[in-house]
Enzyme design. Structure first.
Site, PDB file in Angstrom:
ATOM      1  N   GLU A 153       0.851  -1.196   0.000  1.00 35.11           N
ATOM      2  CA  GLU A 153       0.000   0.000   0.000  1.00 35.11           C
ATOM      3  C   GLU A 153       0.886   1.245   0.000  1.00 35.11           C
ATOM      4  O   GLU A 153       1.873   1.303   0.735  1.00 35.11           O
ATOM      5  CB  GLU A 153      -0.885  -0.002   1.258  1.00 35.11           C
ATOM      6  CG  GLU A 153      -1.726   1.250   1.385  1.00 35.11           C
ATOM      7  CD  GLU A 153      -2.697   1.181   2.555  1.00 35.11           C
ATOM      8  OE1 GLU A 153      -3.471   0.211   2.647  1.00 35.11           O
ATOM      9  OE2 GLU A 153      -2.645   2.110   3.390  1.00 35.11           O
ATOM     10  N   ARG A 168     -15.873   2.975   3.729  1.00 32.52           N
ATOM     11  CA  ARG A 168     -16.735   4.082   4.128  1.00 32.52           C
ATOM     12  C   ARG A 168     -15.919   5.361   4.314  1.00 32.52           C
ATOM     13  O   ARG A 168     -16.334   6.443   3.930  1.00 32.52           O
ATOM     14  CB  ARG A 168     -17.453   3.747   5.452  1.00 32.52           C
ATOM     15  CG  ARG A 168     -18.453   4.821   5.844  1.00 32.52           C
ATOM     16  CD  ARG A 168     -18.870   4.722   7.282  1.00 32.52           C
ATOM     17  NE  ARG A 168     -17.758   5.007   8.165  1.00 32.52           N
ATOM     18  CZ  ARG A 168     -17.801   4.891   9.476  1.00 32.52           C
ATOM     19  NH1 ARG A 168     -18.903   4.474  10.055  1.00 32.52           N
ATOM     20  NH2 ARG A 168     -16.745   5.176  10.217  1.00 32.52           N
ATOM     21  N   ALA A 188     -19.820   1.040   4.048  1.00 28.90           N
ATOM     22  CA  ALA A 188     -19.102   0.534   2.866  1.00 28.90           C
ATOM     23  C   ALA A 188     -19.983  -0.439   2.079  1.00 28.90           C
ATOM     24  O   ALA A 188     -19.904  -0.504   0.853  1.00 28.90           O
ATOM     25  CB  ALA A 188     -17.808  -0.144   3.311  1.00 28.90           C
TER      26      ALA A 188
END
Ligand SMILES: Cc1cc2nc3c(=O)[nH]c(=O)nc-3n(C[C@H](O)[C@H](O)[C@H](O)COP(=O)(O)OP(=O)(O)OC[C@H]3O[C@@H](n4cnc5c(N)ncnc54)[C@H](O)[C@@H]3O)c2cc1C
Length: 295
Positions: free
Chosen positions: A15, A105, A120
């Site tokens: 990430e 979300r 979400a």
């Protein structure tokens, strides 16, 4: 190019975050140049508040996909947005051949922030309604429960509901205690959550990270970690050395325990990734070989 879920066994993913505001994306591409040399199965790009940083997520996820031919995953949060805004971003991602979304979300400062989506799961349902199976959808999960949830049980109940809407894989919040993660995973399995659960690992590279992380997600900090931070925290090089060793050991143990994937929160530090990568590579490949031979 293969889609990510055709080759999960155990997966190895990274990430990164995009530059904030109007800063150039050049530095981020410098980080990606290094990261792709470790052969990740995908690189995901976080999504922040505010217009230009959001545009950068789309641009960089597209760059990962099209310049490097590595699966790019765009994080997408729905808090405070409208359906039309989300659709505009999804159209752009689709046009750029980014087919993996981490549907979130986003953090809630105030309930009045919500906009058209409350959870979400509503974003996930919307993506399927509008785009069918054009996107492979990941969702977030929380081995120590989401901070707003009343209990692990309640959080897992909503996680199962979210998964049933067409989630292909889960990426976990960071954690430092493998026993907590593994017993939570067993609980999730016993409740019928079958999606691959990719373990989120964040190496500690500075003492100041610990209070921030605890405040953000409530992760438990094992005594061993507290001890090395207390002993070496005054010297950034030493605490980083210890944090890299700890993350490396955590990953080796998780792979031995049959985890389906490792997701490194790289914090855009390619050098930290290089050091962890060299400590886990032969273990990862041994595990992959075993899984393929069994399959
Ligand atoms: C891997 C990972 C990556 C992330 N990347 C980003 C990022 O790029 N940008 C960013 O801003 N944030 C990011 N986050 C943080 C995330 O946005 C927050 O943790 C957010 O508060 C919750 O998002 P969610 O998608 O898990 O929400 P949800 O799945 O909606 O869950 C939020 C809370 O609501 C509860 N809940 C869910 N459904 C229901 C329901 N139907 N009824 C009642 N309660 C319900 C859940 O139990 C939980 O307590 C990331 C988190 C993770 C783990």
């Amino acid at each position: 190019m293969d889609r990510f879920f055709d080759k999960l066994a155990p997966s190895y993913t990274f990430e990164i975050f995009p530059p904030k505001g109007n800063k150039s994306t050049e530095g981020t591409y410098g980080v990606i140049d290094s990261l792709v040399s470790f052969n990740p199965d995908l690189i995901s790009v976080t999504y922040g508040a505010g217009g230009s940083s959001r545009d950068n997520t789309v641009e960089i996820a597209s760059g990962i996909q099209n310049r490097y031919h590595v699966n790019g995953v765009a994080h997408l949060t729905c808090v405070g947005t409208t359906r039309a805004e989300i659709k505009a971003i999804l159209d752009q991602l689709k046009a750029n051949n980014v087919r993996n979304i981490l549907a979130l979300r986003g953090d809630l400062k105030d309930k009045s922030d919500l906009g058209d989506f409350h959870h979400a799961s509503e974003l996930i349902a919307f993506i399927h309604e509008e785009y069918g199976d054009d996107f492979d959808i990941f969702a977030a999960c929380y081995p120590e429960k989401h901070p707003e949830a009343e209990s692990v049980e309640q959080d897992l109940h909503y996680l199962k509901e979210k998964c049933s809407l067409g989630v292909k894989g889960l990426i976990s919040q960071l954690f430092f205690d493998n026993d907590i993660f593994c017993s939570w995973r067993e609980r999730a399995r016993s409740m019928g959550i079958t999606q691959p659960i990719i373990a989120g690992i964040m190496p500690i590279t500075a003492a100041a990270q610990i209070p921030k992380v605890v405040e953000m997600c409530g992760a438990s900090v094992p005594e061993r970690v507290r001890r090395f931070v207390a002993a070496y925290g005054h010297h950034q090089g030493a605490v980083k050395e210890a944090g890299i060793a700890y993350a490396t050991e955590q990953i080796i143990d998780l792979l031995a325990r049959g985890v389906e994937g490792i997701h490194l929160y790289t914090m855009n530090q390619a050098d930290t990734v290089r050091r962890i990568d060299s400590g886990i590579r032969s273990v990862l490949y041994t595990k992959r070989y075993e899984v393929r031979a069994d399959g």
